[in-house]
Design an enzyme around this catalytic site. Structure first.
Site, mmCIF file in Angstrom:
data_model
loop_
_atom_site.group_PDB
_atom_site.id
_atom_site.type_symbol
_atom_site.label_atom_id
_atom_site.label_comp_id
_atom_site.label_asym_id
_atom_site.label_seq_id
_atom_site.Cartn_x
_atom_site.Cartn_y
_atom_site.Cartn_z
ATOM 1 C CG HIS A 62 61.610 17.411 60.563
ATOM 2 N ND1 HIS A 62 61.191 16.128 60.859
ATOM 3 C CD2 HIS A 62 62.795 17.274 59.918
ATOM 4 C CE1 HIS A 62 62.071 15.265 60.398
ATOM 5 N NE2 HIS A 62 63.066 15.933 59.831
ATOM 6 C CE1 TYR A 96 69.310 13.053 58.723
ATOM 7 C CE2 TYR A 96 70.570 12.767 56.698
ATOM 8 C CZ TYR A 96 69.392 13.102 57.330
ATOM 9 O OH TYR A 96 68.296 13.489 56.597
ATOM 10 C CB SER A 139 65.193 13.466 60.123
ATOM 11 O OG SER A 139 64.453 13.554 58.943
ATOM 12 C CG ASP A 197 57.918 16.323 61.789
ATOM 13 O OD1 ASP A 197 57.996 16.804 60.637
ATOM 14 O OD2 ASP A 197 58.819 15.627 62.279
#
Length: 712
Positions: free
Chosen positions: A681, A483, A563, A646
């Site tokens: 999302h 991430y 993301s 989203d």
């Protein structure tokens, strides 16, 4: 192929899958027309030929048609993946166990979520007393025909008389808040709309504090930028039009606000911030003086300089967790009744970052991160250590809620090979008991969870978890996840999709790269703004470590992120297409020059910088996934995933990026996109959609890394 021979014959499996790959043709991509859109930004001409794909599918029939055609192509291709049905079946098996949420106590009532296994949405129950029988309050599975309407949050009132709950439809970040009477289970007629990024904090049993934005213009629900958030008080039994404005800053429209209340009902605390970085202003309303003063707040902390997370109030003293003067956080207190307000350090900063704190029965329960794994300690209110809470190895603990007036708390513990077990801890007797423990279809002890530390490009040591079945030997196809942003820490946790990958004989790796919060503010700062390249270097070094050390083969590395992690995947594929063999970029931020133009994107400038400032533009331009696709290079197989609703990272990011990939000369591996409908999302997605989506993703990654599933 038998499971044993799969483990000892990875090269054979790869050769077999390579042969299979020749029989599955790369799909012919749908035609995507381009426009002559060129902007000169700080002296550079920037082309944006697929800008029309930014439009909402609900408003632009051409975009909707493009989505339909892309899904037709990707769907047909993914159906041919040899392991598609196996992964979907295996995920169904792995998810089919009872799951309990960590209970919340209000009065003598205990509230918790429950899923019998394969329910698309978890139900919500209450027990009248700890040993009472569970009584169903909410069943989101009855709210819509496609089960895409979800329970997105709950808040029982102080005595447990009422329950406020938030509804999420189709994966959107917008929330509708409703109420019910707990004793009867009957709905209260009140309804709140246009709430977003909100809490639901009760003032006794009177009503709740919540945050909302102005209603967007028609047709702009899922794309308009979010400004002018305000905190309101809604009194039970009244219409939303009568809600009282508690706090707003019309002269500073970029600020977001959330209202909190203390357990003793004494204070309401308003936290204000401008972006995603944890820098807040703090305003306090003395609820004991509300009849006299109304909602007039007292400024406790001005300026957006540091993080201030309220913990609780005890006898007029407020406790906070802050990084002021402590990059790894400390706990402080302030006596709100004293003639002069003065901060006092209760628990000083240590080598381990504090990740959370609560006050239960006159004790401070403090959660720490040690190399991205949970530890929990108990202190008295003067900061003296009492004991450590014994946790079950490398994993993540969560919960520890409760009241200063009660010694009871609940917490959960999970790891890569262990779904959450919920525990009840009595801090007066120090006795721990299991509240809910799942019955599993696999043995957690069949898996090994290791942690290594590898050097990044600049020599920084980066922790990485490596998880696999104990009988997996030699190089095996490996799924690497990361991430690296927004001060978010990745800690061990159970995932049915990761477990399915490992059940097939693959290795799972999680790299705790810079940009996260695993080691406090300095770790976050080292991976944001001008330092963002460190994030990509850390992830690339993780992949190199896995290959160099024989954990995966030269053709066996898959990478995945969602993301901000989708941005990570896109940037790393651009920078090192030779390292990666297959990739899944999920709901990614792919256009770094326009991300701040939609919904919540404007908040992200704290991590990314401002595209309209030359210094930041040059940094963003250098790694933006959309703008750095290297035509003429051989790219790995790429599966982009997103969803049409989203409204966090609008799907136009993924649409434009996929169109650019398909238009470029990046070799003969597939570059396809899977677009979910009636989803957002990620949160609120029904289990049947999760199984379908991850069955497609895992079978795609397995096919292109040589992972063959066991014969059964």
């Amino acid at each position: 192929m038998l499971r044993k021979s799969l483990m000892t014959g990875a090269a054979i499996a790869i050769l077999a899958t390579t042969a299979q790959a020749e029989s599955i043709a790369v799909p012919e991509y749908p035609e995507t027309y381009s426009q002559d859109v060129v902007e000169t930004i700080f002296g550079e001409e920037v082309a944006d030929p697929f800008r029309w794909l930014e439009d909402d599918v609900r408003n632009n029939p051409e975009v909707a048609n493009w989505v339909e055609r892309q899904n037709s192509v990707s769907g047909a291709y993914l159906e041919q993946m040899p392991a598609n049905a196996w992964f979907k079946g295996k995920m169904g098996e792995l998810l089919n166990f009872e799951r309990f949420g960590t209970p919340t106590r209000a009065g003598e009532h205990y509230f918790y979520s429950y899923n019998s296994g394969l329910m698309n949405q978890s139900q919500y129950f209450v027990r009248d007393g700890l040993d009472g029988e569970g009584r169903l309050l909410l069943d989101p599975n009855e709210w819509s025909d496609d089960d895409a309407t979800a329970l997105a949050g709950t808040a029982p009132s102080s005595s447990g008389k009422y329950l406020a709950y938030a509804i999420q439809d189709g994966g959107s970040d917008w929330r509708t808040i409703r109420f019910l009477d707990v004793a009867t289970g009957e709905a209260v007629s009140d309804e709140i709309n246009w709430a977003k990024f909100t809490g639901m904090q009760w003032v006794g049993d009177e009503g709740i504090l919540y945050s909302r934005f102005p209603e967007p213009e028609e047709g702009q629900d899922f794309q308009a930028r979010n400004f002018n958030q305000a905190v309101y008080f809604h009194r039970i039994g009244t219409d939303q039009s009568e809600d009282q404005l508690v706090y707003s800053t019309p002269d500073r429209p970029a600020l977001g606000h959330v209202g909190l209340t203390t357990d003793d009902g004494r204070f309401a605390i308003i936290l204000s911030r401008e972006g995603t970085e944890a820098k807040q202003e703090v305003h306090v309303v003395d609820l004991a003086k509300r009849d006299e003063m109304g909602w007039k707040p007292r400024t406790l902390v001005g300026g957006l300089d540091h993080e201030w997370n309220p913990i609780e109030s005890v006898d007029g003293t407020l406790y906070f967790m802050t990084n002021q003067g402590a990059p790894k956080y400390r706990i402080v207190s302030i006596d709100m009744d004293a003639p002069t307000l003065e901060w006092k350090t209760v628990i000083a900063e240590s080598d381990m970052p504090i990740s959370g704190a609560s006050i239960v029965g006159g004790n401070l329960v403090v959660e720490y991160l040690k190399d991205a794994s949970s530890q929990a300690m108990i202190f008295d209110l003067e900061g003296n250590i009492r004991s450590e809470i014994a946790l079950n190895g490398l994993g993540s603990a969560g919960g520890f809620g409760g009241s200063p007036s009660s010694s009871e708390t609940f917490y959960s513990f999970t790891s890569f090979n262990r779904p959450s077990t919920v525990y009840r801890l009595d801090l007066e007797t120090n006795e721990t008991a299991i509240f809910a423990q799942p019955e599993l279809t696999f043995d957690p002890d069949d898996y090994v969870v290791d942690q290594v530390f590898y050097p990044s490009k600049d020599g920084t040591k980066i922790p990485m978890f490596i998880v696999k079945r104990k009988d997996v030997t030699g190089p095996a196809p490996t799924l690497l996840y990361g991430y690296g942003g927004f001060d978010i820490s990745l800690t061990p946790g159970f995932s049915s999709s990761r477990m399915a990958w490992m059940e097939a004989g693959g290795v799972f790796a999680l790299a705790n790269i810079r940009g996260g919060g695993e080691y406090g503010k300095a770790w976050h700062d080292a991976g944001r703004r001008a330092n963002k390249q460190n994030v990509f270097d850390d992830f690339i070094a993780a992949g190199e470590y896995l290959k160099t050390n024989g954990i995966t083969s030269e053709e066996g590395l898959a990478i995945q992120g969602g993301s901000n992690g989708g941005l990570l995947v896109g940037a790393v594929v651009n920078q090192r297409p030779d390292l990666v063999n297959a990739a899944n970029a999920a709901v990614g931020v792919m256009d770094m020059l326009r991300f701040d133009r939609w919904t919540a994107g404007r908040y992200w400038v704290d991590d990314y910088g401002y595209p309209d400032r030359e210094e930041d533009f040059k940094i963003l331009r250098a790694y933006s996934p959309l703008h750095n696709i290297r035509s003429g290079e051989e790219y790995p197989a790429m599966l982009v995933t997103t969803a049409d609703t989203d409204d966090r990272v609008v799907p136009g990011h993924s649409f434009k990026y996929t169109a650019a990939l398909q238009a470029a000369d990046v070799g003969d591996k597939p570059q396809i996109i899977r677009i979910e409908t009636r989803a957002g999302h990620g949160s609120g997605k029904p289990i049947d959609k999760i199984i379908e989506e991850y069955g497609d993703i895992l079978s795609f990654l397995a096919f292109h890394t040589g992972l063959e599933v066991p014969s059964e």
